[in-house]
Each structure stands twice: as structure tokens, then as C-alpha cells.
Design an enzyme around this catalytic site. Sequence first.
Site, mmCIF file in Angstrom:
data_model
loop_
_atom_site.group_PDB
_atom_site.id
_atom_site.type_symbol
_atom_site.label_atom_id
_atom_site.label_comp_id
_atom_site.label_asym_id
_atom_site.label_seq_id
_atom_site.Cartn_x
_atom_site.Cartn_y
_atom_site.Cartn_z
ATOM 1 N N ASP A 1 0.783 -1.133 -0.120
ATOM 2 C CA ASP A 1 -0.055 0.104 -0.043
ATOM 3 C C ASP A 1 0.825 1.194 0.011
ATOM 4 O OD1 ASP A 1 -2.298 -1.495 -0.005
ATOM 5 O OD2 ASP A 1 -1.953 -1.840 2.242
ATOM 6 N N GLY A 2 2.019 1.120 0.646
ATOM 7 C CA GLY A 2 2.814 2.467 0.777
ATOM 8 C C GLY A 2 3.333 2.451 -0.669
HETATM 9 P P1 NAP Z 1 3.841 3.242 6.820
HETATM 10 O O1 NAP Z 1 4.059 3.704 8.175
HETATM 11 O O2 NAP Z 1 5.397 2.706 6.463
HETATM 12 O O3 NAP Z 1 3.009 1.980 6.692
HETATM 13 C C1 NAP Z 1 1.709 1.902 7.074
HETATM 14 C C2 NAP Z 1 1.076 0.598 7.023
HETATM 15 O O4 NAP Z 1 -0.265 0.800 6.668
HETATM 16 C C3 NAP Z 1 1.706 -0.425 5.998
HETATM 17 O O5 NAP Z 1 1.661 -1.659 6.496
HETATM 18 C C4 NAP Z 1 0.604 -0.481 4.980
HETATM 19 O O6 NAP Z 1 0.389 -1.433 4.005
HETATM 20 C C5 NAP Z 1 -0.628 -0.148 5.662
HETATM 21 N N1 NAP Z 1 -1.742 0.570 4.789
HETATM 22 C C6 NAP Z 1 -1.420 1.929 4.037
HETATM 23 N N2 NAP Z 1 -2.788 2.034 3.548
HETATM 24 C C7 NAP Z 1 -3.588 0.979 4.057
HETATM 25 C C8 NAP Z 1 -5.078 0.970 3.741
HETATM 26 N N3 NAP Z 1 -5.758 1.751 2.939
HETATM 27 N N4 NAP Z 1 -5.465 -0.195 4.290
HETATM 28 C C9 NAP Z 1 -5.010 -1.173 5.231
HETATM 29 N N5 NAP Z 1 -3.467 -0.690 5.491
HETATM 30 C C10 NAP Z 1 -3.056 0.281 4.705
HETATM 31 O O7 NAP Z 1 3.662 4.324 6.019
HETATM 32 P P2 NAP Z 1 3.367 4.481 4.466
HETATM 33 O O8 NAP Z 1 3.347 2.807 3.792
HETATM 34 O O9 NAP Z 1 4.040 5.364 3.660
HETATM 35 O O10 NAP Z 1 1.645 4.600 4.527
HETATM 36 C C11 NAP Z 1 1.215 5.701 4.840
HETATM 37 C C12 NAP Z 1 0.107 5.340 5.775
HETATM 38 O O11 NAP Z 1 0.405 5.115 6.994
HETATM 39 C C13 NAP Z 1 -0.822 6.774 5.890
HETATM 40 O O12 NAP Z 1 -1.616 6.903 4.704
HETATM 41 C C14 NAP Z 1 -1.779 6.218 7.119
HETATM 42 O O13 NAP Z 1 -2.952 5.715 6.901
HETATM 43 C C15 NAP Z 1 -0.782 5.124 7.744
HETATM 44 N N6 NAP Z 1 -0.518 5.449 8.945
HETATM 45 C C16 NAP Z 1 -0.951 4.923 10.149
HETATM 46 C C17 NAP Z 1 -0.701 4.997 11.653
HETATM 47 C C18 NAP Z 1 -1.342 4.331 12.597
HETATM 48 O O14 NAP Z 1 -2.111 3.335 12.174
HETATM 49 N N7 NAP Z 1 -1.182 4.453 13.624
HETATM 50 C C19 NAP Z 1 0.050 6.355 11.597
HETATM 51 C C20 NAP Z 1 0.465 7.017 10.726
HETATM 52 C C21 NAP Z 1 0.466 6.548 9.357
HETATM 53 P P3 NAP Z 1 1.906 -2.127 3.345
HETATM 54 O O15 NAP Z 1 2.676 -2.956 4.097
HETATM 55 O O16 NAP Z 1 1.099 -3.029 2.096
HETATM 56 O O17 NAP Z 1 2.510 -0.939 2.806
#
Ligand code: NAP
Length: 258
Positions: free
Chosen positions: A42-43
Site C-alpha cells: 500500500d505504501g
Molecule cells: P508506513 O508507516 O510505512 O506503513 C503504514 C502501514 O499501513 C503499512 O503496513 C501499509 O501497508 C498499511 N496501509 C496503508 N494504507 C492502507 C490501507 N488503505 N488499508 C490497510 N492498510 C494500509 O507508511 P506508508 O507505507 O507510507 O503509508 C502511509 C500511511 O500510513 C498513511 O496513509 C496512514 O494511513 C498510515 N499511518 C498509520 C498510522 C497508525 O495506524 N497509527 C500512523 C501513521 C500513518 P503495506 O505494508 O502494504 O505498505
Amino acid sequence: MTYTVVVRDQDRSQEVLDVITKKVKLDRDDKNPDIVIAIGGDGTILKAFHLYPKSLLFGIKTGTLGFYSNYLGTDLDKMIDDINNQTYSVSELDLLKIAFIDKDGNKKEDIALNEITVVSPLRTLRLDVYVDELYLERFRGTGVCVSTPSGSTAYNKSLHGAVIDSDLSVMQLTEIAGINSNAYRTLSSPLILSNERTILLKAVDFDKTFITVDNKQYSVENLNAVRISINEDKLRMAYHDYESFYKRLQRTFLISLK
Ligand code: NAP
């Protein structure tokens, strides 16, 4: 027809890239491609979307979560055939648009696939929340998150927001560590808004604030206001075999890790 690729930095993704480079019969164009192939999870999809928001996106999963990926690792040949013979179908996903302005009138705009957050990790943020110009509440806390249905399984889910079927066209407002006391009172529950609504967040003080748009971050010295609504254009994603939202939920969250 032209294509480009966005690749996750990982061995398996590099192997997939080599096969794609050899077998895809389209010309490569890294500026204005018709098709972008995201190799990773997804990233990588988020990265590809922000680089080429108007291109048709093919997501191939190489060993990560891959909630968005319509082609799994074993589907590589199928995906290449689909690209060469144009035998794919296209689904569309809602996007959010954001416009924010600081105290001096400097304005920025962007679009998001997963979510937009407005946060202040150190000092608490005070935001007046309006829906369609109607004052709803004064929020005080770390911040707020506004997500799309397809982004509802990302950051929003960690905030205990609802998981939304991506066939619905709505957006969701979720609080990030909101303070609820006799001084500050907010709804506290995730709020799901129709696709005709606009969320307006007015900063009560002109303070340093961070705005995140998926994997991008803006630092705003003196935030004034933020406006968020559903974008007119959608993201187009290619697929071969239709995978229902519930099947996707199951493979991402419910089947145990081995
Ligand atoms: P990352 O911090 O390296 O990875 C975020 C994780 O979220 C990865 O495991 C990614 O899957 C998963 N992910 C992203 N979009 C998703 C979706 N629509 N549904 C389910 N899982 C999803 O950051 P990044 O890869 O650059 O992604 C940025 C995203 O991180 C932001 O859009 C935000 O949603 C998420 N994030 C989450 C938190 C939290 O949950 N506390 C905090 C900050 C940001 P993959 O392993 O397949 O890449």
C-alpha cells in the site's frame, strides 16, 4: 499507450520489475504515463498515486499487506497479459481534496487516497469544526483525521474509526486523542459524512500545525483554516478478477499470520 513503474525497495519487487521490463510491450514514459505499475504494497500504491494521480494504476503485491493491490504475487503473468492485450477492468476509488490557508493568506491544495490529518503532537490543538459552514463543536486534543472509505482500514482503523465498504461514497472524521471535560466537549464518536458535505476546520490560535496527506507532511507555522471534501475526480485502478471488499478485509486483517 505508455507506462511507468514505481517500485518498493525490496528484492522480490526488483525481480518483478525485471520481468515487467522484459515482457510489457508498451513504451516507457516516466512523465505522463497512461499506466503506472506499483510493485510493492500500500505504501508503494500511495507513492505511485501521488506521483501520477491521473494515470490508471496497476498494483502488484510483493510480500507486504497490499490492501489496495488487485494483483497478488502469483498474478504477475496475468497482469502483464492484461496490460499487453488491454483485457483488464477498471474500478474507481474516492479521493479527498484539501485546501488550507495560513495567517498570511498562503494557500495550498492537495488530494488524498487514504486520509488527511491535522495534528499538533506537542501542544494541544484547538479547532472549531464546521460542517457546510454550520458550527458543530470546538475540538481540543492532538488532532483530527478525515479518511476515505478505502483509507478507513489504515490510520482511521487504529483510531477506532469505522471500517467503511469502499462501494460507499462518504468521508469519515475521527478524533485523535480529543480532550473531553467540562471545558471541552466534542462528539467523540467517528462521524461519517455524505459526499456532498464540506468539513471546515478553523484554528482557534495561529499555532504550528502539521498536516499529513497520506504519506506526505506539511508543516504550517500559523494555520488559519482547512477545508476538506470529496474530490470530483477519482482514482482509477485496474483489476482482472473482482475481489470483494470483504474478501480483501479478510485477507488483510482476519487470516492469521503464519
Ligand atoms: P508506513 O508507516 O510505512 O506503513 C503504514 C502501514 O499501513 C503499512 O503496513 C501499509 O501497508 C498499511 N496501509 C496503508 N494504507 C492502507 C490501507 N488503505 N488499508 C490497510 N492498510 C494500509 O507508511 P506508508 O507505507 O507510507 O503509508 C502511509 C500511511 O500510513 C498513511 O496513509 C496512514 O494511513 C498510515 N499511518 C498509520 C498510522 C497508525 O495506524 N497509527 C500512523 C501513521 C500513518 P503495506 O505494508 O502494504 O505498505
